[in-house]
Design a protein around this motif. Structure first.
Motif, PDB file in Angstrom:
ATOM      1  N   TYR A   1       0.828  -1.205   0.000  1.00 46.23           N
ATOM      2  CA  TYR A   1       0.000   0.000   0.000  1.00 46.23           C
ATOM      3  C   TYR A   1       0.864   1.258   0.000  1.00 46.23           C
ATOM      4  O   TYR A   1       0.650   2.188  -0.778  1.00 46.23           O
ATOM      5  N   VAL A   2       1.888   1.264   0.876  1.00 47.22           N
ATOM      6  CA  VAL A   2       2.776   2.433   0.952  1.00 47.22           C
ATOM      7  C   VAL A   2       3.487   2.635  -0.388  1.00 47.22           C
ATOM      8  O   VAL A   2       3.543   3.754  -0.920  1.00 47.22           O
ATOM      9  N   ASN A   3       4.019   1.548  -0.953  1.00 45.42           N
ATOM     10  CA  ASN A   3       4.651   1.634  -2.272  1.00 45.42           C
ATOM     11  C   ASN A   3       3.664   2.167  -3.315  1.00 45.42           C
ATOM     12  O   ASN A   3       4.035   2.963  -4.181  1.00 45.42           O
ATOM     13  N   GLY A   4       2.423   1.710  -3.229  1.00 51.44           N
ATOM     14  CA  GLY A   4       1.401   2.146  -4.170  1.00 51.44           C
ATOM     15  C   GLY A   4       1.140   3.645  -4.068  1.00 51.44           C
ATOM     16  O   GLY A   4       1.005   4.346  -5.081  1.00 51.44           O
TER      17      GLY A   4
ATOM     18  N   ILE B   1      12.128   0.930   3.334  1.00 52.87           N
ATOM     19  CA  ILE B   1      13.489   1.427   3.142  1.00 52.87           C
ATOM     20  C   ILE B   1      13.484   2.314   1.906  1.00 52.87           C
ATOM     21  O   ILE B   1      13.033   1.889   0.845  1.00 52.87           O
ATOM     22  N   TYR B   2      13.963   3.534   2.059  1.00 52.95           N
ATOM     23  CA  TYR B   2      14.034   4.428   0.902  1.00 52.95           C
ATOM     24  C   TYR B   2      15.457   4.421   0.355  1.00 52.95           C
ATOM     25  O   TYR B   2      16.419   4.401   1.117  1.00 52.95           O
TER      26      TYR B   2
ATOM     27  N   ALA C   1      10.344  15.752  -1.185  1.00 53.73           N
ATOM     28  CA  ALA C   1       9.960  15.685   0.228  1.00 53.73           C
ATOM     29  C   ALA C   1       8.456  15.504   0.400  1.00 53.73           C
ATOM     30  O   ALA C   1       8.001  14.778   1.297  1.00 53.73           O
ATOM     31  N   ASP C   2       7.652  16.151  -0.477  1.00 52.73           N
ATOM     32  CA  ASP C   2       6.204  16.026  -0.301  1.00 52.73           C
ATOM     33  C   ASP C   2       5.718  14.610  -0.608  1.00 52.73           C
ATOM     34  O   ASP C   2       4.767  14.115   0.001  1.00 52.73           O
TER      35      ASP C   2
ATOM     36  N   GLY D   1       4.201   8.969   1.781  1.00 58.76           N
ATOM     37  CA  GLY D   1       4.557   7.598   2.158  1.00 58.76           C
ATOM     38  C   GLY D   1       4.614   7.435   3.666  1.00 58.76           C
ATOM     39  O   GLY D   1       4.076   6.469   4.222  1.00 58.76           O
ATOM     40  N   ASP D   2       5.247   8.389   4.319  1.00 59.92           N
ATOM     41  CA  ASP D   2       5.352   8.326   5.780  1.00 59.92           C
ATOM     42  C   ASP D   2       3.970   8.382   6.434  1.00 59.92           C
ATOM     43  O   ASP D   2       3.698   7.673   7.412  1.00 59.92           O
TER      44      ASP D   2
END
Lengths: 335, 310
Positions: free
Chosen positions: A149-152, A301-302, A310-311, A316-317
């Motif tokens: 989901y985060v990757n998406g 992991i980025y 940054a936005d 993601g965060d």
């Protein structure tokens, strides 16, 4: 009949040869006061930058924590033939290891047969949620839809062409959860983006994964993701064509530092630590685990070399935080 | 969505994709055709491919020398072919079992070398796409056939060469004679052992190139068991192609085009279960080739060892 006889001899020989490769570790008597000994069987190579690597990394990590004197492990990797793996599992169990980990959902049936024969040995297998009701079996799985989901969310924010491609292996287990979670993340961020998903029907067919990636790019994808060890073929194509890549299972940044944006990594150490303490207290199984972003068995992991705005990273965060505190609903696999 | 499937550019993409996918099968299957026509079944193709793939990858990884990579893959393939010939022709070992031995050796050794010499999955810059001048500018045809890398062209050039050697040269006649009736060939002064050594080591060499075509031209990566059983499918294609290079080509193309098609069908979201989609190349290839090649029988001496009556 003669032909059949030959076939039997030939199969027996193949079986003997392959099991001979599988049991390279010498037997050692089990001692109660000695180090905690773990044997791991994995379907692909431990440096596959994916599923098998994730359990190897966990073993190394725990050995670092407990010290080599207290924790020892052996590994049989490349056991893509389930029968070979079963022979290895049985072998390790009879050699007195405290814990035998069958790292692959395809090993379930074999384990169900073997575990009752060794009531004093503890077994763990995954990814799966089922301990079969056998008292000396643990199970572990990954809520891979969370990092998916985060990757998406990140992928949708970086996408410009309106099309995203997903190269899946087989439509089961954590691969399916990851893909479904990824699609949900994209759609939650921008419902207008088309997410093309294909499953190549194999965890190991690098050539087909590569061709699938070519097809996705031909269909307009400028961001891609995929799961399992055959994705190296797809990452290669993405790198060549300058298409962004999101990884899962292990950190795939080293493969293509220019285009890998972020990876969800599995850290099974969370699970293995708890299993070890339970075994040391005398509980040999019966518990099913799931790694998640909340228990830090899953981590985002980025790629430090990728210039992520940054936005976008904030999105993601926020998704990560939302999943942990329960304010984000993925809608996949009960999450 | 079905209409999308048959637009021009999509079809071109699909066909070009099929042409690429067929490349490793062609090298391996044409090489195996020679061996089988002379009576030797080499089941070690996949292992030789893995060794070829690793050797080529290692050279390119260390030096960037693409030609050197292919040459080393050829050499390693040749040596493994010679080993197979030694086991099955000189020592007269059961061919099926010795082939599996060669396969397991290649599978294990390529991984061992990979672990010791490289140790993690890496990518390299392989053969670039090299459009053929003039031909690649022809609309449609150019994009499908003439916009690939050198090793892809090589695979297709191999088919007419193999056809010519088998059907129009004395060597081809000897190969077929040895595969059909080694006693008769021997009586006429054809050395069965020499011919079989030649075909099996050439088959090994081509399997080595098949591996290189994966690791330094199409995928540009190496990992454990990179071929994933592709060599065994190549052997099946030799059978289904009735031991004739042109039909082997046909089989490889059908298999690859249908594979390209099933990927596309899934990508554009036509709702077919993925399990069914990935089965179709296998089923269709078998059906088409069984129907078309049903009157062909295998070389009479295939997989039989030959011992001279002294």
């Amino acid at each position: 009949m003669k032909r059949f006889g030959k076939l039997v001899i030939f199969l027996v020989m193949v079986a003997m040869l392959s099991t001979a490769c599988a049991t390279a570790t010498p037997a050692a008597p089990a001692e109660s006061a000695g180090p905690f000994r773990v044997a791991v069987v994995t379907p692909s190579a431990i440096n596959d930058l994916a599923f098998s690597q994730s359990i190897y990394d966990a073993m190394v990590k725990i050995q670092g924590e407990m010290g080599e004197a207290n924790f020892q492990f052996v590994l049989s990797d490349g056991m893509f033939v389930v029968d070979d793996a079963a022979a290895a599992i049985r072998d390790y169990a009879s050699q007195g290891y405290n814990l035998v980990i069958a790292h692959g959902s395809q090993y379930g049936a074999a384990l169900q047969e073997i575990a009752p024969d060794f009531p004093n040995v503890s077994f763990a297998w995954g990814t799966a949620g089922d301990t079969f009701g056998i008292p000396n079996v643990f199970a572990y799985e990954a809520f891979s839809q969370e990092g998916g989901y985060v990757n998406g969310v990140l992928a949708a924010a970086l996408n410009e062409s309106g099309t995203i491609g997903v190269v899946g292996p087989v439509e089961v287990g954590d691969a399916k959860l990851y893909v479904d979670g990824f699609v949900a993340g994209v759609k939650a961020t921008n419902p207008d983006i088309t997410v093309n998903v294909n499953y190549i029907g194999s965890f190991g067919d690098v050539a087909l994964a590569s061709e699938a990636a070519q097809t996705h790019i031909g269909a307009g994808a400028d961001v891609m993701t995929g799961s399992a060890q055959m994705v190296v073929g797809a990452v290669g194509v993405a790198k060549e064509k300058g298409v962004l890549w999101f990884g899962t299972q292990a950190d795939q940044t080293s493969l293509a530092p220019e285009i890998v944006v972020a990876c969800q990594i599995y850290d099974w150490a969370v699970v293995v630590r708890d299993i070890i303490s339970l075994i040391q207290e005398g509980t040999l199984g019966g518990k099913a685990y799931a790694v998640s972003l909340q228990n830090e068995g899953l981590k985002m992991i980025y790629n430090p070399g990728f210039n992520l705005p940054a936005d976008v990273k904030a999105l993601g965060d926020a998704a990560t935080k939302g999943i942990i505190d329960g304010t984000v609903t993925i809608g996949v696999g009960g999450k | 969505m079905l209409a999308d499937l048959f637009t021009g550019s999509v079809l071109i993409g699909l066909l070009a994709s099929g042409i690429r996918l067929a490349t490793p099968y062609l090298y391996a299957a044409i090489g195996e055709t020679f061996g089988q026509r002379s009576g030797v079944l080499n089941l070690g193709v996949d292992g030789i491919m893995l060794m070829g793939a690793f050797s080529a990858f290692y050279v390119v990884f260390k030096t960037g020398d693409l030609v050197g990579g292919v040459l080393l893959a050829m050499l390693v393939g040749l040596l493994m072919g010679l080993a197979m010939a030694f086991i099955s022709v000189t020592l007269n070992a059961e061919q099926g079992i010795s082939g599996i031995g060669v396969y397991l050796f290649g599978l294990g050794m390529s991984d061992l070398l990979f672990q010791k010499l490289i140790n993690n999955v890496q990518t390299v810059s392989g053969f670039p796409v090299a459009p053929i001048p003039f031909l690649s500018e022809i609309p449609v045809i150019g994009q499908i056939f003439f916009t690939h890398n050198v090793l892809v062209y090589g695979a297709y050039l191999l088919v007419p060469i193999a056809w010519f050697v088998l059907n129009k040269t004395t060597l081809g006649l000897k190969i077929k004679a040895v595969g059909e009736n080694p006693e008769a060939a021997d009586t006429l002064g054809v050395s069965v052992a020499k011919i079989r050594y030649l075909t099996v080591s050439m088959g090994g060499l081509l399997s080595g190139v098949a591996g290189a075509s994966l690791s330094i031209a199409l995928l540009n990566v190496f990992q454990f068991n990179l071929t994933n059983g592709l060599g065994f499918i190549a052997i099946a294609l030799v059978y289904f192609g009735g031991w004739r290079p042109t039909w082997v080509l046909m089989g490889s193309l059908i298999f690859s085009f249908v594979n390209a098609l099933q990927i596309w069908v899934q990508v554009v979201g036509i709702p077919i279960p993925s399990d069914i989609a990935v089965m179709t190349p296998y089923i269709l290839t078998i059906v088409v080739l069984v129907i078309s090649a049903q009157r062909v029988r295998p070389p009479s001496a295939l997989s039989k060892t030959y011992e001279r009556l002294e």
